[in-house]
Design a protein around this motif. Structure first.
Motif, PDB file in Angstrom:
ATOM      1  N   SER A 152       0.638 -18.880  51.025  1.00 31.94           N
ATOM      2  CA  SER A 152       1.365 -20.015  50.946  1.00 31.94           C
ATOM      3  C   SER A 152       0.248 -21.168  51.170  1.00 31.94           C
ATOM      4  CB  SER A 152       2.288 -20.426  52.021  1.00 31.94           C
ATOM      5  OG  SER A 152       2.467 -21.935  52.507  1.00 31.94           O
ATOM      6  N   ALA A 153      -0.964 -21.090  51.546  1.00 31.55           N
ATOM      7  CA  ALA A 153      -2.122 -21.972  51.563  1.00 31.55           C
ATOM      8  C   ALA A 153      -2.645 -22.092  50.111  1.00 31.55           C
ATOM      9  CB  ALA A 153      -3.189 -21.509  52.682  1.00 31.55           C
ATOM     10  N   TRP A 154      -2.609 -20.996  49.573  1.00 32.12           N
ATOM     11  CA  TRP A 154      -3.082 -20.652  48.037  1.00 32.12           C
ATOM     12  C   TRP A 154      -2.064 -21.510  47.085  1.00 32.12           C
ATOM     13  CZ3 TRP A 154      -0.322 -17.998  44.158  1.00 32.12           C
ATOM     14  CH2 TRP A 154      -0.998 -18.147  42.996  1.00 32.12           C
ATOM     15  N   HIS A 155      -0.828 -21.297  47.299  1.00 36.78           N
ATOM     16  CA  HIS A 155       0.406 -21.676  46.571  1.00 36.78           C
ATOM     17  C   HIS A 155       0.610 -23.070  46.741  1.00 36.78           C
ATOM     18  CE1 HIS A 155       4.184 -22.343  44.615  1.00 36.78           C
ATOM     19  NE2 HIS A 155       3.909 -21.144  43.960  1.00 36.78           N
ATOM     20  N   THR A 156       0.641 -23.748  47.726  1.00 44.75           N
ATOM     21  CA  THR A 156       1.033 -25.033  48.035  1.00 44.75           C
ATOM     22  C   THR A 156      -0.218 -25.948  48.168  1.00 44.75           C
ATOM     23  OG1 THR A 156       2.780 -24.114  49.374  1.00 44.75           O
ATOM     24  CG2 THR A 156       2.144 -26.352  49.751  1.00 44.75           C
ATOM     25  N   HIS A 157      -1.491 -25.515  48.751  1.00 44.65           N
ATOM     26  CA  HIS A 157      -2.445 -26.382  48.976  1.00 44.65           C
ATOM     27  C   HIS A 157      -3.697 -26.052  48.022  1.00 44.65           C
ATOM     28  CE1 HIS A 157      -0.272 -28.140  52.525  1.00 44.65           C
ATOM     29  NE2 HIS A 157      -0.018 -26.825  53.056  1.00 44.65           N
ATOM     30  N   GLY A 158      -3.575 -25.091  47.473  1.00 46.44           N
ATOM     31  CA  GLY A 158      -4.480 -24.726  46.539  1.00 46.44           C
ATOM     32  C   GLY A 158      -6.102 -24.216  47.086  1.00 46.44           C
ATOM     33  N   VAL A 159      -5.896 -23.877  48.282  1.00 45.75           N
ATOM     34  CA  VAL A 159      -6.964 -23.101  48.826  1.00 45.75           C
ATOM     35  C   VAL A 159      -7.412 -21.729  48.196  1.00 45.75           C
ATOM     36  CG1 VAL A 159      -7.690 -21.659  51.061  1.00 45.75           C
ATOM     37  CG2 VAL A 159      -6.327 -23.969  51.162  1.00 45.75           C
ATOM     38  N   ASP A 160      -8.605 -21.814  47.726  1.00 43.71           N
ATOM     39  CA  ASP A 160      -9.127 -20.685  46.705  1.00 43.71           C
ATOM     40  C   ASP A 160      -9.486 -19.580  47.740  1.00 43.71           C
ATOM     41  OD1 ASP A 160     -10.522 -18.859  45.174  1.00 43.71           O
ATOM     42  OD2 ASP A 160     -11.629 -20.577  44.136  1.00 43.71           O
ATOM     43  N   LEU A 161      -8.147 -18.646  47.634  1.00 40.43           N
ATOM     44  CA  LEU A 161      -8.674 -17.330  48.415  1.00 40.43           C
ATOM     45  C   LEU A 161      -7.744 -16.128  47.931  1.00 40.43           C
ATOM     46  CD1 LEU A 161      -5.627 -16.497  49.855  1.00 40.43           C
ATOM     47  CD2 LEU A 161      -5.819 -18.573  51.088  1.00 40.43           C
ATOM     48  N   SER A 162      -8.335 -14.843  48.450  1.00 40.39           N
ATOM     49  CA  SER A 162      -7.705 -13.800  47.946  1.00 40.39           C
ATOM     50  C   SER A 162      -7.417 -12.797  49.346  1.00 40.39           C
ATOM     51  CB  SER A 162      -8.664 -12.899  46.999  1.00 40.39           C
ATOM     52  OG  SER A 162      -9.023 -13.350  45.920  1.00 40.39           O
ATOM     53  N   VAL A 163      -6.554 -11.937  49.212  1.00 38.94           N
ATOM     54  CA  VAL A 163      -6.074 -11.047  50.362  1.00 38.94           C
ATOM     55  C   VAL A 163      -6.629  -9.664  50.159  1.00 38.94           C
ATOM     56  CG1 VAL A 163      -4.627 -10.048  51.886  1.00 38.94           C
ATOM     57  CG2 VAL A 163      -4.289 -12.536  51.195  1.00 38.94           C
TER      58      VAL A 163
END
Length: 316
Positions: A152-163
């Motif tokens: 959600s942080a990536w999709h909604t807020h654009g946080v550049d992250l991977s899991v």
């Protein structure tokens, strides 16, 4: 280059920090490390700033994050009541990722586990990254929720992250209450250990291969993507027999035969292999032998860790 590592006093987090300091990861030689944990961080180094604190503390993170280029989020708790699991694993991840927004941090990796897929199944098909989440334990549920928070942080807020989601991780310095160290230390003390997980065939991943995969995902992984980090499938009977040979004892943790259709928990790690060129370099037989040797050579470390864990449990 400056990197924040959460859970830096833990098994995988501390190994990642030691590898960074040793210059093991290309492009991060000389990097400065902020090591965040609620426990004392064991590494002492000119390039390490040890911070004693909670990943769920928004005020600490607000002051701490600016100036960092990247974050690797290893912090989690495995043995606690459900409320603590939710507070640390779910709310802690949310608080961290929320604080990263606007902090100047360019890249984040959230380290997760294959436990989010639920119990092993009688099926030879490896689980892909698109496999439905089906957690059944409080720990696995909290980790699955944390993964969804990250997405959600990536999709909604654009946080550049991977899991990353890994197989069962093992190696030196792992706490003695974890499955493999519990078996190894019991056998070294010539005590019959509790069986490990019935007849399930699980993948075992050396901590060095795990941390190397995390580094690759940090450097070159796609934003919003999940990467499996697989290991070597081993049946419990084969594990027990190998441990007997390595420890020179006939005590064991599994005496039954593995059924012809043993349940399996196997990851499809084709994505990280094909996109990032990762492959494990530590064969399980060698890694297990090295791990047993380490526990044999460091009885003071694991007996002290066991006493500390027992004291903390008694005080809770």
């Amino acid at each position: 280059m400056r990197i924040l590592v959460t859970g830096a006093a833990g098994f995988a987090g501390s190994h990642f920090v030691r590898s960074l300091l040793a210059g093991a990861y290309r492009g991060w030689e000389g990097a400065r490390v902020t090591a965040l944990d609620t426990r004392p961080v064991p590494e002492r180094h000119a390039r390490v700033e040890a911070v004693r604190g909670d990943v769920g503390d928004p005020f600490l993170l607000r002051d701490l994050l600016p100036g960092h280029d990247a974050v690797v989020h290893f912090a989690d708790t495995t043995r606690a009541d459900t409320a603590e699991l939710v507070r640390t694993n779910v709310l802690g991840t949310h608080t961290l990722l929320d604080a990263i927004r606007g902090s100047g941090v360019e890249r984040t990796v959230v380290v997760s586990t294959a436990d989010v897929y639920g119990p092993p199944v009688a099926d030879d098909a490896p689980r892909t990254e698109e496999h439905p989440l089906n957690p059944v334990t409080p720990y696995a549920t909290s980790r699955a929720a944390a993964d969804l928070v990250a997405r959600s942080a990536w999709h909604t807020h654009g946080v550049d992250l991977s899991v990353t989601r890994s197989a069962v991780c093992y190696g030196p310095r792992q706490q003695p209450d974890r499955p493999l160290p519990r078996l190894v230390t019991a056998l070294l003390e010539d005590v019959r250990p509790r069986p490990y997980d019935g007849a399930a065939v699980r993948e075992w991943l050396h901590v060095d291969d795990h941390c190397r995969a995390v580094h690759l995902v940090l450097n070159r992984g796609r934003a919003g993507e999940t990467y499996h980090v697989g290991g070597e499938p081993v049946a419990p009977a084969a594990l027990a027999e190998r441990l007997r040979a390595l420890t020179g004892t006939r005590a064991g943790g599994h005496d039954g035969a593995v059924p012809p259709r043993a349940v399996r928990a196997v990851l499809d790690d084709g994505r990280i292999r094909e996109e990032l060129g990762w492959a494990p370099t530590v064969p399980f037989e060698r890694g297990l032998a090295d791990t047993v040797d380490w526990y044999r050579d460091h009885p003071g470390w694991w007996t002290a860790a066991r006493r500390a864990r027992e004291a903390a449990t008694a005080a809770a």
